[in-house]
Design a protein around this motif. Structure first.
Motif, short mmCIF file in Angstrom:
data_model
loop_
_atom_site.label_atom_id
_atom_site.label_comp_id
_atom_site.label_asym_id
_atom_site.label_seq_id
_atom_site.Cartn_x
_atom_site.Cartn_y
_atom_site.Cartn_z
N ARG A 144 0.78 -1.18 0.00
CA ARG A 144 0.00 0.00 0.00
C ARG A 144 0.82 1.25 0.00
NH1 ARG A 144 -0.92 0.19 5.75
NH2 ARG A 144 -0.78 -1.94 5.29
N LEU A 145 1.89 1.24 0.51
CA LEU A 145 2.80 2.36 0.47
C LEU A 145 2.45 3.54 1.38
CD1 LEU A 145 2.95 2.48 -3.36
CD2 LEU A 145 3.60 0.67 -1.93
N PHE A 146 2.90 4.40 1.24
CA PHE A 146 3.32 5.65 1.86
C PHE A 146 2.36 6.60 2.58
CE2 PHE A 146 4.24 4.43 -2.23
CZ PHE A 146 5.26 3.61 -1.91
N THR A 153 -3.21 7.66 5.24
CA THR A 153 -3.63 7.82 6.64
C THR A 153 -2.48 8.34 7.51
OG1 THR A 153 -5.04 5.93 6.22
CG2 THR A 153 -4.81 6.60 8.51
N THR A 154 -1.29 7.82 7.30
CA THR A 154 -0.14 8.30 8.07
C THR A 154 0.39 9.59 7.47
OG1 THR A 154 0.59 6.01 7.72
CG2 THR A 154 1.89 7.36 9.22
N GLU A 168 0.70 12.07 -4.33
CA GLU A 168 -0.35 11.07 -4.11
C GLU A 168 -0.82 10.50 -5.45
OE1 GLU A 168 -1.94 9.24 -1.77
OE2 GLU A 168 -3.09 8.52 -3.50
N THR A 215 -5.30 1.15 -1.25
CA THR A 215 -6.01 2.41 -1.44
C THR A 215 -5.35 3.26 -2.52
OG1 THR A 215 -4.73 3.48 0.27
CG2 THR A 215 -6.75 2.42 0.95
N GLY A 262 -6.36 4.90 3.28
CA GLY A 262 -7.34 4.00 3.89
C GLY A 262 -8.38 4.75 4.71
N PHE A 314 -13.83 2.89 12.22
CA PHE A 314 -13.72 2.41 13.59
C PHE A 314 -12.41 2.94 14.16
CE2 PHE A 314 -12.74 -0.92 16.66
CZ PHE A 314 -13.97 -1.21 17.20
N VAL A 343 4.65 7.98 -7.82
CA VAL A 343 6.11 7.92 -7.74
C VAL A 343 6.59 6.61 -8.36
CG1 VAL A 343 8.09 7.90 -6.19
CG2 VAL A 343 6.17 9.44 -5.75
N GLY A 376 1.61 1.93 8.09
CA GLY A 376 1.05 0.79 8.80
C GLY A 376 1.86 -0.49 8.64
N GLN A 397 -6.18 2.33 12.47
CA GLN A 397 -6.04 3.69 11.93
C GLN A 397 -5.73 4.77 12.96
OE1 GLN A 397 -9.17 5.72 9.95
NE2 GLN A 397 -10.77 5.09 11.36
C1 LIG Z 1 -11.83 -1.27 3.42
C2 LIG Z 1 -11.01 -0.94 4.62
C3 LIG Z 1 -11.64 -0.83 5.86
C4 LIG Z 1 -10.88 -0.53 6.98
N1 LIG Z 1 -11.53 -0.29 8.17
C5 LIG Z 1 -10.82 0.21 9.20
C6 LIG Z 1 -11.47 0.67 10.37
O1 LIG Z 1 -12.70 0.70 10.47
N2 LIG Z 1 -10.71 1.10 11.40
C7 LIG Z 1 -9.34 1.12 11.33
O2 LIG Z 1 -8.71 1.50 12.32
N3 LIG Z 1 -8.70 0.72 10.23
C8 LIG Z 1 -9.40 0.30 9.15
N4 LIG Z 1 -8.76 -0.06 8.01
C9 LIG Z 1 -7.28 -0.07 8.00
C10 LIG Z 1 -6.68 1.33 7.89
O3 LIG Z 1 -7.44 2.14 7.01
C11 LIG Z 1 -5.23 1.17 7.39
O4 LIG Z 1 -4.53 0.41 8.35
C12 LIG Z 1 -4.54 2.52 7.23
O5 LIG Z 1 -5.29 3.31 6.34
C13 LIG Z 1 -3.11 2.33 6.70
O6 LIG Z 1 -2.54 3.61 6.56
P1 LIG Z 1 -1.22 3.85 5.73
O7 LIG Z 1 -0.86 5.27 5.90
O8 LIG Z 1 -0.23 2.82 6.11
O9 LIG Z 1 -1.60 3.56 4.21
P2 LIG Z 1 -2.73 4.21 3.31
O10 LIG Z 1 -3.69 4.97 4.12
O11 LIG Z 1 -3.25 3.13 2.44
O12 LIG Z 1 -1.95 5.27 2.42
C14 LIG Z 1 -1.10 4.94 1.37
C15 LIG Z 1 -1.20 6.06 0.32
O13 LIG Z 1 -0.07 6.00 -0.56
C16 LIG Z 1 -0.51 6.22 -1.91
N5 LIG Z 1 0.49 5.62 -2.80
C17 LIG Z 1 0.82 4.32 -2.89
N6 LIG Z 1 1.79 4.15 -3.81
C18 LIG Z 1 2.11 5.36 -4.31
C19 LIG Z 1 3.06 5.83 -5.28
N7 LIG Z 1 3.89 4.99 -5.93
N8 LIG Z 1 3.08 7.16 -5.54
C20 LIG Z 1 2.27 8.03 -4.89
N9 LIG Z 1 1.35 7.62 -3.97
C21 LIG Z 1 1.29 6.31 -3.66
C22 LIG Z 1 -1.88 5.56 -1.93
O14 LIG Z 1 -2.65 6.05 -2.99
C23 LIG Z 1 -2.43 5.93 -0.55
O15 LIG Z 1 -3.10 7.18 -0.57
C24 LIG Z 1 -9.47 -0.38 6.87
C25 LIG Z 1 -8.84 -0.48 5.63
C26 LIG Z 1 -9.61 -0.73 4.50
C27 LIG Z 1 -8.93 -0.81 3.16
#
Ligand SMILES: Cc1cc2nc3c(=O)[nH]c(=O)nc-3n(C[C@H](O)[C@H](O)[C@H](O)COP(=O)(O)OP(=O)(O)OC[C@H]3O[C@@H](n4cnc5c(N)ncnc54)[C@H](O)[C@@H]3O)c2cc1C
Length: 513
Positions: A4-6, A54-55, A73, A117, A123, A130, A214, A474, A486
């Motif tokens: 999922r990345l970044f 999200t982060t 993004e 995402t 995400g 939640f 990216v 994450g 989250q």
């Molecule tokens: C359907 C679903 C339901 C969920 N329900 C819950 C819940 O109810 N409660 C909870 O706590 N957690 C929930 N989660 C989990 C939570 O949303 C994730 O753990 C969290 O969003 C992870 O955050 P992150 O920052 O690691 O990644 P993400 O939030 O996924 O962010 C990664 C971002 O990087 C971008 N990206 C990726 N590759 C590239 C690239 N090469 N160039 C530029 N941009 C890029 C993506 O487009 C994305 O915007 C759920 C997740 C999903 C998918």
């Protein structure tokens, strides 16, 4: 790369706990967000964040105090997209398979459908909202400073969290739990997504490029000094560089691009003709996903749309099973019945898998296997969770939501008839909860672990030897924190933003001395 990345960043007005009003989620200040196709070929910033998820959003918002921050993004804006903001549209958003969908589907080698995402807010823009903090036990275990962590949670909660109203399906479940002797819990929810952080923090120094994918990071004698990204036209001429001689300059990202950019197992990278920058065999190893199993309960009376609010938790020490209730009306729209859903999720799965590249296109899904239930302890927890669900479904409190002629075996048969995953179904499922768990496993999309602290990054979330690069997302966790991730993922963005700023100040004062 990892699924999922970044991390990254962003926008719009409204403060504090305004639950319902905020569902309209209008972007009041959107001036710092631009389409990548209209951006200059070369730009320079103090910090570059890859991914506005999200982060990334709280991280960028925090870094922007005193430094210029660019967020790249790959997805579009969540604002104005009714599927993202509206709880009713939770499932249709996940089922949207168009090339511009905010939910990019993939199927793990286990035969389970999953989501990456692709939207600003990541995400948090499409999840079930939640919201739970991590336990103090976990915070101690990972060595975070409890006071700073609490402050970061508070900062996050002012922007996104609220106490939900408990609707009838959820309150019935709560009563059912009490009837069968299990203590229910009511959890907070997030009313909006993480891109709100940037606007709340007056984002004068944040710039966000949308549809900016990216392709890879650039290295010169090890330090990362920039990135190449592609715009919506598919043009790969754009470059973003860290400012020279800045005391800050860092690229901050979540895991994904590490492998494509040359950090991973040297053997694996060479197999894809990728130049090895650093041989890090643990990148992509130890991936885990929390298995989710559900029961659909066709109801003689309508069930209101709600997502997960009430739950219960088996918590002998700090980590084990978590079981939640949710209602996903749209999953059953194909079979035209009015069902409620009860689900269970294993909180700290012991079963582990790995992730590997299929090719070097960051938009293509990698090879991922989670090995659900490989560890017997995970299976034991699932069975225990299903038994509690069955007891509650059979409780007096629940009778108003049950057809009397449909015993639990019929509910299990109903579930088996639905295409919930691509796994083989066995004939004895109806009679064996063990087989039921294995055959009908789904995901709650809480995958983690491919870029663990202590294995791939150090405690400062640095890739060892590459001082200008941090991985903050994450996938750095070795298990889900709190009941769902989250809250802690957002908190981590804030917390790491403060730490990176602090380190930058220290470096600056050392240079002066
Ligand atoms: C359907 C679903 C339901 C969920 N329900 C819950 C819940 O109810 N409660 C909870 O706590 N957690 C929930 N989660 C989990 C939570 O949303 C994730 O753990 C969290 O969003 C992870 O955050 P992150 O920052 O690691 O990644 P993400 O939030 O996924 O962010 C990664 C971002 O990087 C971008 N990206 C990726 N590759 C590239 C690239 N090469 N160039 C530029 N941009 C890029 C993506 O487009 C994305 O915007 C759920 C997740 C999903 C998918």
């Amino acid at each position: 790369m990892c699924i999922r990345l970044f991390g990254a960043y962003l926008l719009a007005g409204i403060l504090l706990l305004l639950p319902i009003i905020c569902y309209s989620d209008k972007a009041s200040d959107y001036t710092f967000v631009r389409e990548a196709k209209s951006t200059p070929a070369v730009v320079h910033f103090d910090y570059i964040g890859i991914g506005g998820g999200t982060t990334g959003c709280p991280l960028a918002a925090t870094l922007s105090h005193g430094a210029s921050v660019l967020v790249l993004e790959r997805g579009g804006s969540p604002y104005g997209n009714p599927n993202i903001i509206n709880t009713e549209n939770f499932a249709p958003t996940l089922l949207d398979t168009s090339p511009t969908s905010p939910a990019q589907q993939f199927t793990s080698e286990d035969g389970v459908f999953n989501i990456r995402t692709r939207v600003l807010g990541g995400g948090s823009a499409l999840n079930a909202r939640f919201y739970t903090r991590a336990s103090t036990h976990y915070i101690k275990e990972v060595g975070w400073n409890q006071r700073m962590v609490d402050q970061s949670y508070e900062w996050v909660e002012k922007v996104v969290a609220f106490e939900p109203e408990i609707l009838q399906w959820e309150s019935t479940f709560r009563d059912g739990l009490l009837e069968v002797g299990v203590l229910p819990r009511v959890y907070l929810r997030a009313f909006t997504h993480s891109s709100r952080f940037a606007s709340v923090c007056r984002p004068r120094k944040i710039t966000v490029y949308l549809h900016a994918t990216v392709q890879k990071m650039l290295f010169r004698h090890i330090p990362a000094y920039g990135v190449i990204y592609k715009d919506a036209y598919g043009i790969i001429r754009h470059r973003a560089y860290l400012k020279r001689n800045s005391k800050k300059n860092r690229i901050v990202l979540s895991v994904g691009l590490l492998m494509i950019s040359g950090m991973g197992s040297a053997f694996h990278l060479r197999a894809h003709s990728i130049k090895v920058v650093a041989d890090c065999p643990m990148v992509g190893q130890g991936m885990a996903d929390n298995p989710m199993n559900i029961l659909f309960i066709p109801s003689p009376q309508p069930v209101e749309v709600s997502l997960v609010q009430v739950g219960w938790r088996i918590d002998p020490f700090h980590s084990f099973g978590l079981w939640l209730i949710g209602h996903f009306k749209h999953f059953l729209s194909q079979v035209s019945i009015s069902p409620g859903v009860i689900l269970e999720k294993i909180m700290g799965p012991l079963s582990r898998g790995h992730l590997a590249l299929r090719n070097t296109n960051p938009n293509d899904n990698p090879f991922v296997i989670f090995n659900y239930f490989k560890e017997p302890e995970d299976l034991r927890k699932c069975i225990e969770g299903m038994k509690t669900i069955i007891d509650v479904v059979n409780s007096e409190a629940y009778s108003k939501f049950r057809y009397k002629y449909m015993p639990v075996e019929a509910l299990i048969d109903l579930l088996l008839a639905l295409p919930l995953n691509r796994r083989r179904k066995h004939a004895n499922v109806t009679f064996s909860l063990e087989q039921f768990c294995i055959d009908t496993v789904m995901t709650i999309c809480h995958y983690h672990g491919g870029c663990r602290v202590g294995r791939v990054v150090d405690k400062g979330y640095r890739v060892p030897g590459i001082d200008s690069l941090r991985v903050v997302d994450g996938l750095t966790f070795y298990r889900t924190l709190g009941t769902n991730p989250q809250a802690t993922v957002m908190m981590l963005g804030r917390h790491m933003g403060q730490r990176i700023l602090h380190d930058g100040l220290l470096r600056g004062s050392k240079k002066k001395n």
